[in-house]
Write an enzyme that holds these catalytic residues in place. Structure first.
Site, PDB file in Angstrom:
ATOM      1  N   SER A   1       0.847  -1.200   0.000  1.00 19.65           N
ATOM      2  CA  SER A   1       0.000   0.000   0.000  1.00 19.65           C
ATOM      3  C   SER A   1       0.874   1.238   0.000  1.00 19.65           C
ATOM      4  O   SER A   1       1.989   1.228   0.546  1.00 19.65           O
ATOM      5  CB  SER A   1      -0.853  -0.021   1.281  1.00 19.65           C
ATOM      6  OG  SER A   1      -1.427   1.237   1.510  1.00 19.65           O
TER       7      SER A   1
ATOM      8  N   TYR B   1      -1.734  -0.866  10.958  1.00 22.93           N
ATOM      9  CA  TYR B   1      -1.962  -1.425   9.618  1.00 22.93           C
ATOM     10  C   TYR B   1      -0.783  -1.081   8.706  1.00 22.93           C
ATOM     11  O   TYR B   1      -0.233  -1.938   8.016  1.00 22.93           O
ATOM     12  CB  TYR B   1      -3.274  -0.887   9.034  1.00 22.93           C
ATOM     13  CG  TYR B   1      -3.439  -1.186   7.560  1.00 22.93           C
ATOM     14  CD1 TYR B   1      -3.731  -2.474   7.121  1.00 22.93           C
ATOM     15  CD2 TYR B   1      -3.280  -0.187   6.595  1.00 22.93           C
ATOM     16  CE1 TYR B   1      -3.863  -2.755   5.757  1.00 22.93           C
ATOM     17  CE2 TYR B   1      -3.409  -0.450   5.244  1.00 22.93           C
ATOM     18  CZ  TYR B   1      -3.708  -1.735   4.826  1.00 22.93           C
ATOM     19  OH  TYR B   1      -3.822  -1.998   3.480  1.00 22.93           O
TER      20      TYR B   1
ATOM     21  N   LYS C   1       2.237  -3.513   6.651  1.00 21.67           N
ATOM     22  CA  LYS C   1       2.636  -3.527   5.230  1.00 21.67           C
ATOM     23  C   LYS C   1       4.141  -3.321   5.111  1.00 21.67           C
ATOM     24  O   LYS C   1       4.804  -3.992   4.308  1.00 21.67           O
ATOM     25  CB  LYS C   1       1.867  -2.450   4.447  1.00 21.67           C
ATOM     26  CG  LYS C   1       0.382  -2.743   4.307  1.00 21.67           C
ATOM     27  CD  LYS C   1       0.110  -4.031   3.542  1.00 21.67           C
ATOM     28  CE  LYS C   1      -1.348  -4.410   3.518  1.00 21.67           C
ATOM     29  NZ  LYS C   1      -1.621  -5.762   3.037  1.00 21.67           N
TER      30      LYS C   1
HETATM   31  P1  NAD Z   1     -10.951  -7.251   1.569  1.00 19.48           P
HETATM   32  O1  NAD Z   1     -11.149  -7.250   3.033  1.00 19.48           O
HETATM   33  O2  NAD Z   1     -12.122  -7.027   0.696  1.00 19.48           O
HETATM   34  O3  NAD Z   1     -10.262  -8.632   1.123  1.00 19.48           O
HETATM   35  C1  NAD Z   1      -9.373  -9.332   1.942  1.00 19.48           C
HETATM   36  C2  NAD Z   1      -9.896 -10.756   2.036  1.00 19.48           C
HETATM   37  O4  NAD Z   1      -8.979 -11.521   2.807  1.00 19.48           O
HETATM   38  C3  NAD Z   1     -11.259 -10.855   2.703  1.00 19.48           C
HETATM   39  O5  NAD Z   1     -12.138 -11.582   1.868  1.00 19.48           O
HETATM   40  C4  NAD Z   1     -10.986 -11.599   4.006  1.00 19.48           C
HETATM   41  O6  NAD Z   1     -12.065 -12.436   4.384  1.00 19.48           O
HETATM   42  C5  NAD Z   1      -9.737 -12.372   3.645  1.00 19.48           C
HETATM   43  N1  NAD Z   1      -8.881 -12.695   4.794  1.00 19.48           N
HETATM   44  C6  NAD Z   1      -8.451 -11.881   5.778  1.00 19.48           C
HETATM   45  N2  NAD Z   1      -7.669 -12.554   6.625  1.00 19.48           N
HETATM   46  C7  NAD Z   1      -7.594 -13.828   6.165  1.00 19.48           C
HETATM   47  C8  NAD Z   1      -6.936 -15.009   6.604  1.00 19.48           C
HETATM   48  N3  NAD Z   1      -6.199 -15.020   7.720  1.00 19.48           N
HETATM   49  N4  NAD Z   1      -7.069 -16.134   5.880  1.00 19.48           N
HETATM   50  C9  NAD Z   1      -7.806 -16.153   4.761  1.00 19.48           C
HETATM   51  N5  NAD Z   1      -8.470 -15.078   4.308  1.00 19.48           N
HETATM   52  C10 NAD Z   1      -8.355 -13.925   4.982  1.00 19.48           C
HETATM   53  O7  NAD Z   1      -9.778  -6.203   1.245  1.00 19.48           O
HETATM   54  P2  NAD Z   1      -9.266  -5.661  -0.160  1.00 19.48           P
HETATM   55  O8  NAD Z   1      -9.638  -4.231  -0.260  1.00 19.48           O
HETATM   56  O9  NAD Z   1      -9.618  -6.587  -1.250  1.00 19.48           O
HETATM   57  O10 NAD Z   1      -7.697  -5.691   0.119  1.00 19.48           O
HETATM   58  C11 NAD Z   1      -6.898  -6.757  -0.338  1.00 19.48           C
HETATM   59  C12 NAD Z   1      -5.457  -6.476   0.030  1.00 19.48           C
HETATM   60  O11 NAD Z   1      -5.047  -5.231  -0.519  1.00 19.48           O
HETATM   61  C13 NAD Z   1      -5.209  -6.381   1.536  1.00 19.48           C
HETATM   62  O12 NAD Z   1      -3.961  -6.966   1.810  1.00 19.48           O
HETATM   63  C14 NAD Z   1      -5.161  -4.888   1.782  1.00 19.48           C
HETATM   64  O13 NAD Z   1      -4.388  -4.562   2.890  1.00 19.48           O
HETATM   65  C15 NAD Z   1      -4.497  -4.402   0.490  1.00 19.48           C
HETATM   66  N6  NAD Z   1      -4.786  -3.000   0.173  1.00 19.48           N
HETATM   67  C16 NAD Z   1      -6.084  -2.595   0.040  1.00 19.48           C
HETATM   68  C17 NAD Z   1      -6.355  -1.250  -0.243  1.00 19.48           C
HETATM   69  C18 NAD Z   1      -7.766  -0.759  -0.385  1.00 19.48           C
HETATM   70  O14 NAD Z   1      -7.958   0.455  -0.363  1.00 19.48           O
HETATM   71  N7  NAD Z   1      -8.753  -1.617  -0.553  1.00 19.48           N
HETATM   72  C19 NAD Z   1      -5.286  -0.338  -0.399  1.00 19.48           C
HETATM   73  C20 NAD Z   1      -3.981  -0.813  -0.266  1.00 19.48           C
HETATM   74  C21 NAD Z   1      -3.737  -2.154   0.004  1.00 19.48           C
HETATM   75  N1  UFG Z   2     -12.841  11.161   3.214  1.00 23.40           N
HETATM   76  C1  UFG Z   2     -13.835  12.069   3.494  1.00 23.40           C
HETATM   77  N2  UFG Z   2     -15.008  11.605   4.033  1.00 23.40           N
HETATM   78  C2  UFG Z   2     -15.221  10.285   4.282  1.00 23.40           C
HETATM   79  C3  UFG Z   2     -14.193   9.368   3.970  1.00 23.40           C
HETATM   80  C4  UFG Z   2     -13.012   9.841   3.450  1.00 23.40           C
HETATM   81  O1  UFG Z   2     -13.674  13.259   3.285  1.00 23.40           O
HETATM   82  O2  UFG Z   2     -16.296   9.936   4.773  1.00 23.40           O
HETATM   83  C5  UFG Z   2     -11.594  11.652   2.636  1.00 23.40           C
HETATM   84  C6  UFG Z   2     -10.379  11.340   3.496  1.00 23.40           C
HETATM   85  O3  UFG Z   2     -10.192  12.342   4.463  1.00 23.40           O
HETATM   86  C7  UFG Z   2      -9.283  11.308   2.442  1.00 23.40           C
HETATM   87  C8  UFG Z   2      -9.992  10.765   1.188  1.00 23.40           C
HETATM   88  O4  UFG Z   2     -11.374  10.985   1.419  1.00 23.40           O
HETATM   89  O5  UFG Z   2      -8.845  12.596   2.178  1.00 23.40           O
HETATM   90  C9  UFG Z   2      -9.746   9.301   0.951  1.00 23.40           C
HETATM   91  O6  UFG Z   2     -10.045   8.588   2.151  1.00 23.40           O
HETATM   92  P1  UFG Z   2     -10.166   6.992   2.184  1.00 23.40           P
HETATM   93  O7  UFG Z   2     -10.499   6.624   3.583  1.00 23.40           O
HETATM   94  O8  UFG Z   2     -11.066   6.521   1.106  1.00 23.40           O
HETATM   95  O9  UFG Z   2      -8.716   6.514   1.787  1.00 23.40           O
HETATM   96  P2  UFG Z   2      -7.314   6.772   2.490  1.00 23.40           P
HETATM   97  O10 UFG Z   2      -6.438   7.432   1.471  1.00 23.40           O
HETATM   98  O11 UFG Z   2      -7.462   7.462   3.779  1.00 23.40           O
HETATM   99  O12 UFG Z   2      -6.837   5.306   2.826  1.00 23.40           O
HETATM  100  C10 UFG Z   2      -6.854   4.248   1.855  1.00 23.40           C
HETATM  101  C11 UFG Z   2      -7.142   2.933   2.539  1.00 23.40           C
HETATM  102  C12 UFG Z   2      -6.040   2.600   3.509  1.00 23.40           C
HETATM  103  C13 UFG Z   2      -4.722   2.628   2.818  1.00 23.40           C
HETATM  104  C14 UFG Z   2      -4.524   3.920   2.092  1.00 23.40           C
HETATM  105  C15 UFG Z   2      -3.306   3.870   1.244  1.00 23.40           C
HETATM  106  O13 UFG Z   2      -8.353   3.025   3.255  1.00 23.40           O
HETATM  107  O14 UFG Z   2      -6.244   1.290   3.971  1.00 23.40           O
HETATM  108  O15 UFG Z   2      -5.636   4.183   1.204  1.00 23.40           O
HETATM  109  O16 UFG Z   2      -3.346   2.715   0.449  1.00 23.40           O
HETATM  110  F1  UFG Z   2      -3.728   2.517   3.755  1.00 23.40           F
END
Ligand code: NAD
Ligand code: UFG
Length: 350
Positions: free
Chosen positions: A135, A160, A164
């Site tokens: 991330s 979190y 990473k």
């Molecule tokens: P998500 O929660 O939708 O998907 C993660 C999946 O992993 C879920 O279905 C959950 O049930 C499963 N899981 C969690 N722990 C587990 C375990 N111990 N064994 C088996 N399954 C398990 O999340 P996502 O948004 O699809 O994110 C996927 C990956 O990308 C994560 O590693 C997250 O940290 C990373 N990531 C996500 C974002 C974002 O904004 N969505 C940004 C940066 C990185």
């Molecule tokens: N925001 C609002 N109102 C809301 C939600 C978010 O104004 O109700 C704003 C936040 O302040 C930020 C932007 O929208 O400025 C994006 O916020 P998100 O929560 O959607 O995303 P972030 O960039 O804060 O974080 C996301 C994931 C984290 C990850 C990060 C970097 O949620 O898990 O991107 O990958 F760590």
């Protein structure tokens, strides 16, 4: 290495938001995804959506990635069936920043512990190709934007974020002691949107923390008005800037990264990080305007206080992914928002 029907790829977290889209992209590229998920943050309906889009009985295993013996059985069964796992997309993790502050040990156990178990078992079965979900949170608040992969990590802003950073380190150290391991560390910026069919999308549990799920639920009338967290930041319109990329572009980047792993010929380990973003920043107010343009809907919102821990501005320099993976984000912000809205409308009728 070109995919053959026998190139089986384990997708941990395959029932999750990004993993499910990546599974479809893998299938479309000719690989055979094998889904694994403990369904902690997802539902079997997602697996049904993947199967429908692939028009194929994609295998699914309800396994916790920390369960070494279940993983061993899975790898062994795949070999015995003539379908050895040749690569892994590792998505399975907890991902909520706020929850990680409340439960840091749970995050360490699942995210770092889960990776450790997976790597131990995968190495025992000589699986050398790993694509890891990192991330942009590893960069913290950057001094200069856009950030490229050489931007130094800041002190993690949350447990979190620390997981990473720690996982990237574990992968580097692990690969260094194993012959011909290939690891792609994919640093996602802000994935949004849904599959254009609206058969897959994000399933936030409870009140969404993230901007787009909250925004679409507010427009759908499920929530009150969206609160814009802070209008007094040092940005052109006072709201925070992020790099939002379509989840299908992100899914396709995983296919490119896996191919990159397979294409490495060196016997020495190769570990490479890649930023995945569009290279364009958008402010919260610009996202609201883009959503209204893309959908014709009006977003109810109010300006609120800053949210603690928010980075002011971050967007990607994704040129390494372009040069080395041959990947760029193709879809527009409007397209991603229109797809997110179509998905939200479908959720209502489920
Ligand atoms: P998500 O929660 O939708 O998907 C993660 C999946 O992993 C879920 O279905 C959950 O049930 C499963 N899981 C969690 N722990 C587990 C375990 N111990 N064994 C088996 N399954 C398990 O999340 P996502 O948004 O699809 O994110 C996927 C990956 O990308 C994560 O590693 C997250 O940290 C990373 N990531 C996500 C974002 C974002 O904004 N969505 C940004 C940066 C990185
Ligand atoms: N925001 C609002 N109102 C809301 C939600 C978010 O104004 O109700 C704003 C936040 O302040 C930020 C932007 O929208 O400025 C994006 O916020 P998100 O929560 O959607 O995303 P972030 O960039 O804060 O974080 C996301 C994931 C984290 C990850 C990060 C970097 O949620 O898990 O991107 O990958 F760590």
């Amino acid at each position: 290495m070109s995919p053959t029907p026998k190139t089986h790829v384990l997708v941990t977290g395959g029932a999750g938001y990004i993993g499910s889209h990546a599974a479809v992209a893998l299938h479309e590229a000719g690989y055979a995804p094998v889904l694994l998920d403990n369904l902690h943050n997802s539902e079997m309906q997602v697996v049904d959506g993947v199967r429908k889009l692939c028009d194929h009985e994609v295998p699914f295993h309800a396994i916790d990635v920390r369960d070494a013996s279940a993983l061993e059985s899975l790898f062994r069964d795949c070999i015995e069936a003539g379908n050895p796992i040749q690569g892994i997309l590792h998505f399975a993790a907890h991902k909520a920043v706020g929850e990680s502050v409340a439960h840091p040990a749970m995050y360490a156990s699942n995210n770092v512990g889960g990776l450790g178990t997976l790597l131990q078992v995968a190495s025992a079965f000589d699986v050398r190709n790993v694509v890891f979900s990192s991330s942009c949170t590893v960069y913290g608040e950057p001094d200069v934007v856009p950030v490229d992969e050489s931007t130094p990590f800041q002190e993690a802003e949350s447990p979190y974020g620390w997981t990473k950073q720690a996982c990237e380190r574990v992968l580097k150290d692990h690969a260094a002691t194993h012959v011909a391991h290939r690891v792609a560390l994919l640093r996602y910026f802000n994935p949004i949107g849904a599959h254009p069919s609206a058969l897959l999308g994000e399933l936030p549990l409870g009140v969404p923390n993230n901007l787009i799920p909250f925004l679409t639920q507010a427009v759908a009338g499920i929530r009150g008005a969206l609160t814009v967290f802070g209008g007094d930041y040092p940005t052109p319109d006072g709201t925070c800037i992020r790099d939002y990329l379509h989840v299908m572009d992100l899914a396709e980047a995983h296919v490119a990264a896996l191919r990159w792993c397979f294409d490495q010929t060196a016997h020495t380990p190769v570990v490479r990080s890649f930023n995945l973003g569009t290279g364009q920043g958008a402010s919260v107010l610009e996202v609201i305007q883009a959503f209204e343009r893309a959908t014709g809907e009006t977003v109810p919102f109010t300006m609120g206080e800053r949210r603690s821990g928010d980075v002011v501005s971050i967007w990607a320099d994704a040129s390494r992914a372009k040069e080395e993976l041959g990947w760029t984000a193709e879809r527009s912000l409007e397209e991603a928002l229109a797809d997110a809205w179509r998905w939200q409308q479908r959720l209502k009728t489920r």
